[in-house]
Scaffold this active site. Structure first.
Site, PDB file in Angstrom:
ATOM      1  CE1 TYR A 193     -30.207  20.404  -9.587  1.00 14.41           C
ATOM      2  CE2 TYR A 193     -29.836  18.492 -10.981  1.00 14.41           C
ATOM      3  CZ  TYR A 193     -29.840  19.078  -9.731  1.00 14.41           C
ATOM      4  OH  TYR A 193     -29.486  18.336  -8.633  1.00 14.41           O
TER       5      TYR A 193
ATOM      6  CB  SER B 148     -24.764  11.207 -20.005  1.00 13.12           C
ATOM      7  OG  SER B 148     -25.547  10.236 -19.358  1.00 13.12           O
TER       8      SER B 148
ATOM      9  CE1 TYR C 267     -29.339  13.179 -22.236  1.00 11.66           C
ATOM     10  CE2 TYR C 267     -28.639  11.085 -21.308  1.00 11.66           C
ATOM     11  CZ  TYR C 267     -28.629  12.461 -21.287  1.00 11.66           C
ATOM     12  OH  TYR C 267     -27.907  13.123 -20.329  1.00 11.66           O
TER      13      TYR C 267
ATOM     14  CE  LYS D  17     -25.958  14.836 -22.920  1.00 10.92           C
ATOM     15  NZ  LYS D  17     -25.605  16.226 -22.665  1.00 10.92           N
TER      16      LYS D  17
ATOM     17  CG  ASN E  92     -28.544   8.890 -11.694  1.00  8.86           C
ATOM     18  OD1 ASN E  92     -27.736   8.159 -12.259  1.00  8.86           O
ATOM     19  ND2 ASN E  92     -29.833   8.788 -11.882  1.00  8.86           N
TER      20      ASN E  92
ATOM     21  CG  LEU F  38     -36.032   8.383  -7.408  1.00  7.66           C
ATOM     22  CD1 LEU F  38     -37.403   7.729  -7.563  1.00  7.66           C
ATOM     23  CD2 LEU F  38     -34.969   7.331  -7.065  1.00  7.66           C
TER      24      LEU F  38
HETATM   25  N1  UFG Z   1     -37.473   6.033 -11.046  1.00  5.95           N
HETATM   26  C1  UFG Z   1     -38.615   5.521 -10.463  1.00  5.95           C
HETATM   27  N2  UFG Z   1     -39.740   6.297 -10.477  1.00  5.95           N
HETATM   28  C2  UFG Z   1     -39.784   7.538 -11.045  1.00  5.95           C
HETATM   29  C3  UFG Z   1     -38.601   8.047 -11.630  1.00  5.95           C
HETATM   30  C4  UFG Z   1     -37.464   7.270 -11.611  1.00  5.95           C
HETATM   31  O1  UFG Z   1     -38.636   4.408  -9.960  1.00  5.95           O
HETATM   32  O2  UFG Z   1     -40.846   8.167 -11.039  1.00  5.95           O
HETATM   33  C5  UFG Z   1     -36.258   5.234 -11.010  1.00  5.95           C
HETATM   34  C6  UFG Z   1     -35.722   4.938 -12.399  1.00  5.95           C
HETATM   35  O3  UFG Z   1     -36.325   3.802 -12.918  1.00  5.95           O
HETATM   36  C7  UFG Z   1     -34.239   4.786 -12.101  1.00  5.95           C
HETATM   37  C8  UFG Z   1     -33.977   5.708 -10.910  1.00  5.95           C
HETATM   38  O4  UFG Z   1     -35.249   5.950 -10.342  1.00  5.95           O
HETATM   39  O5  UFG Z   1     -33.971   3.482 -11.718  1.00  5.95           O
HETATM   40  C9  UFG Z   1     -33.346   7.018 -11.298  1.00  5.95           C
HETATM   41  O6  UFG Z   1     -34.099   7.566 -12.387  1.00  5.95           O
HETATM   42  P1  UFG Z   1     -33.906   9.051 -12.928  1.00  5.95           P
HETATM   43  O7  UFG Z   1     -34.933   9.252 -13.998  1.00  5.95           O
HETATM   44  O8  UFG Z   1     -33.892   9.996 -11.784  1.00  5.95           O
HETATM   45  O9  UFG Z   1     -32.442   9.059 -13.546  1.00  5.95           O
HETATM   46  P2  UFG Z   1     -31.770   8.011 -14.572  1.00  5.95           P
HETATM   47  O10 UFG Z   1     -31.008   6.990 -13.799  1.00  5.95           O
HETATM   48  O11 UFG Z   1     -32.743   7.546 -15.579  1.00  5.95           O
HETATM   49  O12 UFG Z   1     -30.697   8.953 -15.242  1.00  5.95           O
HETATM   50  C10 UFG Z   1     -30.353   8.744 -16.561  1.00  5.95           C
HETATM   51  C11 UFG Z   1     -28.839   8.644 -16.675  1.00  5.95           C
HETATM   52  C12 UFG Z   1     -28.213   9.988 -16.587  1.00  5.95           C
HETATM   53  C13 UFG Z   1     -28.897  10.933 -17.515  1.00  5.95           C
HETATM   54  C14 UFG Z   1     -30.323  11.022 -17.176  1.00  5.95           C
HETATM   55  C15 UFG Z   1     -31.002  11.944 -18.144  1.00  5.95           C
HETATM   56  O13 UFG Z   1     -28.313   7.804 -15.663  1.00  5.95           O
HETATM   57  O14 UFG Z   1     -26.852   9.899 -16.952  1.00  5.95           O
HETATM   58  O15 UFG Z   1     -30.908   9.748 -17.312  1.00  5.95           O
HETATM   59  O16 UFG Z   1     -32.236  12.351 -17.678  1.00  5.95           O
HETATM   60  F1  UFG Z   1     -28.324  12.163 -17.480  1.00  5.95           F
END
Ligand code: UFG
Length: 329
Positions: A13, A118, A142, A146, A171, A191
């Site tokens: 990506y 990250s 993870y 990093k 993000n 998300l």
């Molecule tokens: N979320 C939901 N439902 C979903 C997926 C995510 O509610 O189906 C919520 C998560 O709980 C979180 C937010 O949406 O609160 C964002 O979640 P993401 O999975 O999109 O991203 P993250 O915040 O978990 O990202 C983290 C770190 C990044 C890192 C990444 C690696 O913040 O720095 O994980 O995948 F790179």
């Protein structure tokens, strides 16, 4: 003559958007990717060398042949949950494979590494927004992987003078505004793509992980940053290193937080469709709020986001998902 830049993980990506950006700015990206998670179709700028970052013989050949001016490292696994259940996989790839690349760089006298780090290196924030001075207490393998690479980079600089820049993303979100590239992970855990897959009826319902966090609407708050703004920061970091800049680490975020519900609302606005969702238990390891200060990048790199608001970020994401409902397949 164009400068050759090795893009490890350039079919993924962030790496693929980086290649397009570099090519537009007059560089020659050369992608090294084993296509375990990357997409052949996403490599449109620069050639694709199919192989592993841990293949020292291949790396030696590439460094001799291309004489890279710099290396950008995007070849890490990113699924936080999987890193908890299968840490061996994460340390082996995110740390072990990275060391092979660094050793090859050292053998060939190559320098100028831009490393995808990250905000996960900080762990649970003690204060918001997070600055680069925040203590490092990653809470999952993870994030630890990093941080370990950042520490290894610092040791390589001290011992061999290998200059690097660690970019700590918040993000990453959105897609190429021209619609040629987008976000397509398999499995998808992020998300925004999950929301749009639900809108496009590729999924029945979106799970919202927790609505009892200490935030305004009870859902987690994150700092979303557009993929092209990330790419521009990499280019600025690269130019700084090429001019002889010292090793450094920078946060990359917009300094603004949006809750999961706000992201859903924005998805409904940009797509003019409803997002069906249900509240599920919290996902392990999710801090309630992650917002970054990118002041240092603004000050030292002259970085300025072009997509500072969630709406413009999500419009580009929706445009790509709507026109590529099956992703790259
Ligand atoms: N979320 C939901 N439902 C979903 C997926 C995510 O509610 O189906 C919520 C998560 O709980 C979180 C937010 O949406 O609160 C964002 O979640 P993401 O999975 O999109 O991203 P993250 O915040 O978990 O990202 C983290 C770190 C990044 C890192 C990444 C690696 O913040 O720095 O994980 O995948 F790179």
């Amino acid at each position: 003559m164009k400068k050759n830049i090795l893009i490890a993980g350039g079919a993924g990506y962030i790496g693929s958007h980086m290649c397009k950006y570099l090519a537009e700015k007059g560089f020659r990206p050369v992608v090294l990717d084993n296509l375990a998670y990357g997409h052949r179709q996403a490599v449109k700028w620069g050639e694709l060398i199919e192989g592993d970052v841990s293949d020292s013989r291949l790396l030696d050949r590439l460094f001799s042949e291309y004489r890279f001016s710099a290396v950008m490292y995007f070849a890490a696994f990113i699924n936080v949950g999987e890193s908890v259940t299968d840490p061996a996989k994460y340390y082996q790839n995110n740390v072990g494979a990275a060391i092979h690349l660094l050793e090859s760089m050292q053998r060939h006298g190559a320098g100028n590494l831009i490393f995808s780090s990250s905000c996960a290196v900080y762990g649970e924030p003690q204060e918001i927004p997070l600055t680069e001075k925040h203590p490092y207490h990653p809470i999952n393998p993870y994030g630890r992987s990093k941080l370990m690479v950042e520490q290894i980079l610092s040791d390589f600089d001290a011992a061999y003078g290998m200059k690097y820049t660690s970019l700590r993303y918040f993000n990453a979100a959105g897609a190429d505004p021209d619609g040629e590239l987008g976000e397509d992970h398999n499995p998808e855990t992020h998300l925004i793509p999950l929301i749009f897959q639900t809108v496009l009826e590729k999924r029945e319902i979106l799970s919202v992980f927790g609505d009892d966090y200490p935030t305004k609407d009870g859902t987690c708050i994150r700092d979303y940053i557009h993929i092209n703004d990330l790419a521009r920061a990499h280019l600025l970091a690269l130019e700084r290193l090429l001019k002889g800049g010292d090793s450094a680490a920078y946060n990359l975020g917009n300094g603004a937080g949006y809750s999961v519900k706000e992201v859903i609302d924005m998805a409904e606005k940009v797509s003019a469709k409803t997002v069906p969702y249900e509240i599920k238990p919290r996902r392990a390891g999710d801090p309630p709020v992650l917002i970054g200060s990118a002041e240092k990048a603004v000050r030292e790199l002259g970085w300025k986001p072009e997509f500072p608001d969630l709406e413009s970020i999500m419009k580009t994401a929706w445009d790509w998902h709507r026109t590529h409902p099956e992703g790259y397949r």
